[in-house]
Scaffold this active site. Structure first.
Site, short mmCIF file in Angstrom:
data_model
loop_
_atom_site.label_atom_id
_atom_site.label_comp_id
_atom_site.label_asym_id
_atom_site.label_seq_id
_atom_site.Cartn_x
_atom_site.Cartn_y
_atom_site.Cartn_z
N TRP A 518 7.58 14.42 -2.90
CA TRP A 518 6.85 15.44 -3.69
C TRP A 518 6.70 16.77 -2.95
CZ3 TRP A 518 4.35 10.68 -2.52
CH2 TRP A 518 4.63 9.66 -3.43
N HIS A 519 7.71 17.13 -2.16
CA HIS A 519 7.67 18.40 -1.43
C HIS A 519 8.67 19.41 -1.99
CE1 HIS A 519 5.95 16.19 2.36
NE2 HIS A 519 5.10 16.23 1.34
#
Length: 584
Positions: A518-519
């Site tokens: 989730w970056h």
């Protein structure tokens, strides 16, 4: 690669649920915040013009709003709800629930990239800090220099965040084992407890306190001037409103249109004071999406959706990146204590090694419908596309509910690629800001990313072979690296077809098992969509301040730098208008 049985498959699926940092629960008091009102209340209040309208109350938007409100009238519009009182957000035990919840009031919104990787975007005040694993680590000095930031102000802005919401973890056994295993495998020196990005092994900060209670970017609103800040929840901004000013070639942003929780439509406008601005802080998915919907982007893309063109910019939505994550599952003799990321190994080859362990869920957690974000949907990659249905997901959910407790014996060691160098794009599905656009990340398209992934898996193999980890694994388990990779293929859930050589070819293992941490970032890059001051090129009175402007992910985990960025740019903007005597 040998096949594993259905029962073993579901045992491995269970480990997808990353869990709580520390034992014990103690409710922390809600910070003293400005009133959080529903968007529908906007029609009942006295209308006024604002000096700043911020779209997105997330990781960057909250510290930005708090800072600007010290001197100016600010309207903060958040499409999601409040994180307070939501046990799935507040307690680390329930971390996995937020990411799998597809119910109407969920704090996250699932999407699947065209690559076949299941992902999630935040939909809550506080943004990604409400649904992430909590790890806090700064960017390195090179990142700050490359961004053109004032290092002195950066070094004032990080502590502003840290003193309000960041803690040191009480390191869990699995995290201590990773620390010792990293050092034994040569990822040195040991840098102790530090927020700084340093080569070697370290323990970082966390936004979970000693009771396992999450603190988020929303808490930073307690630093605001409540008389100057209005926060509206469930306010979905449909578009930025522009006007052509006499004598100016650029169109000027003067307000926004938004929809409330009941479907009611509203408009909010800037004051006519010089320097008033719309600031988009809707994240790496939401910000380029809103620019496109508002008429800034590639001409062909805008015409496709009958959007009036404000400014043609072919770079909006381009350069999307997501740091690929690979992980290896390790069975243990006994159930490991639950932990999220606390320890990290920062290698000099552009790979970060982290870990998680255990499983948990509070008895009073909010039960929800898992929808497309259920771990079980990963098995749908073996089903023809026309048969991939919610009914099929429910079948796997029922099977998982019958799992014995023993299947939760184990933990993961994770390998994340720095950068990355591979990029993709974002295009619209329609003009609804709540729809997920079509996103492509092109994982491992650049060969260096794939080489780094292989290096990361080999580093994990060294760690697993250390004396430290031999104390965790069953003595008679006989877990060769090939067998661990075989199990890990099923544990890394995506919709990418698998190959028979996943456990013998590390390159194929990386490609087939890639998942997200989730970056993701990009879509509004500096120099292409915004200038060095984050002002949108081709329009006036409009900025973008969030992770969509970044060309690579800062440090091992981005939340520290994105929160810092909100504070940093808030101070910068105040100094632009008031001089260095702004007093913030």
């Amino acid at each position: 690669m040998g096949l594993i049985s259905g029962g073993e498959f579901f045992k491995i699926l269970a480990f997808l649920c990353f869990v709580r940092l520390s034992q014990g629960r103690k409710h922390s008091a809600t910070p003293d915040l400005p009133p959080l009102r529903k968007a529908s209340s906007f029609s009942k209040i006295q209308h006024e013009a604002y000096d700043y309208i911020i779209v997105g109350g997330g990781t960057a938007g909250c510290p930005l709003a708090a800072t600007l409100s010290k001197k100016y009238k600010v309207l903060l519009l958040e499409r999601g709800g409040s994180p307070y009182g939501n046990r799935n957000i507040s307690y680390l035990e329930n971390f996995h629930i937020c990411l799998t919840d597809e119910s109407k009031n969920s704090p996250s919104q699932g999407f699947i990239s065209t690559d076949g990787v299941i992902n999630s975007r935040a939909k809550v005040l506080g943004g990604g800090t409400c649904i992430n694993a909590g790890f806090y680590s700064r960017a390195n000095r090179r990142f700050v220099k490359d961004a053109g930031w004032d290092e002195e102000l950066v070094n004032q802005s990080y502590p502003w965040v840290e003193e309000r919401i960041v803690y040191w973890p009480k390191i869990a056994p699995w995290q201590a084992a990773l620390r010792d295993g990293l050092l034994e495998a040569g990822v040195s020196p040991y840098n102790g407890y530090t927020y700084d990005h340093l080569f070697g092994t370290k323990v970082g900060g966390t936004i979970f306190d000693e009771a396992g209670y999450r603190h988020t970017a929303a808490d930073l609103l307690a630093a605001a001037n409540p008389d100057n800040l209005r926060v509206l929840l469930h306010a979905s901004v449909n578009k930025v409103i522009f006007k052509t000013r006499h004598g100016h070639q650029k169109q000027s942003a003067i307000g926004v249109q938004f929809k409330d929780e009941n479907g009611g439509h509203h408009q909010a406008f800037l004051s006519q004071k010089r320097g008033s601005e719309i600031i988009v802080s809707a994240g790496a998915i939401g910000s380029p999406q809103l620019l496109l919907i508002s008429g800034i982007g590639p001409r062909s893309e805008l015409k496709k959706h009958n959007i009036s063109i404000v400014f043609h910019n072919e770079h909006v939505g381009k350069g999307m990146s997501d740091n690929p994550l690979s992980s290896v599952f390790i069975p243990t003799k006994d159930p490991p204590k639950q932990s999220l990321i606390e320890t990290v190994g920062i290698t000099d080859d552009g790979v970060f090694i982290e870990a998680s362990s255990g499983f948990g869920q509070t008895g009073d957690s909010i039960h929800c419908h898992h929808g497309i974000m259920s771990a079980e949907i990963g098995q749908l990659s073996t089903i023809p596309p026309k048969d991939r249905s919610l009914e099929a997901v429910h079948k796997y959910v029922r099977n998982k509910n019958s799992l014995p407790k023993e299947v939760f014996h184990g933990g993961f060691i994770l390998s994340k690629i720095d950068g990355p160098l591979s990029t993709g794009n974002l295009v619209l599905v329609d003009t609804d800001p709540n729809s997920n656009p079509i996103v492509t990340f092109n994982y491992f398209k650049h060969p260096q990313d794939l080489r780094r992934c292989v290096y990361g898996i080999k580093t994990i193999e060294k760690i697993i072979s250390t004396n430290t980890f031999s104390n965790f694994t069953p003595k008679d388990g006989g877990y060769s690296m090939e067998k661990l990779l075989n199990m890990s293929v099923a544990a890394n859930i995506n919709l990418i077809p698998k190959h028979t050589d996943d456990s013998t070819s590390l390159e194929q293992f990386c490609r087939d098992t890639v998942v997200t941490i989730w970056h993701y970032h990009g879509g509004c890059h500096v120099g292409k969509v915004v200038d060095q001051q984050y002002k949108v090129i081709g329009a006036s009175g409009l900025r973008v301040i969030d992770g969509s402007t970044l060309s690579r992910s800062p440090g091992t985990n981005p939340q520290a730098t994105v929160m810092m960025m909100g504070r940093y740019m808030g101070v910068k903007i105040l100094r632009e208008r008031l001089g260095r005597a702004a007093g913030v």
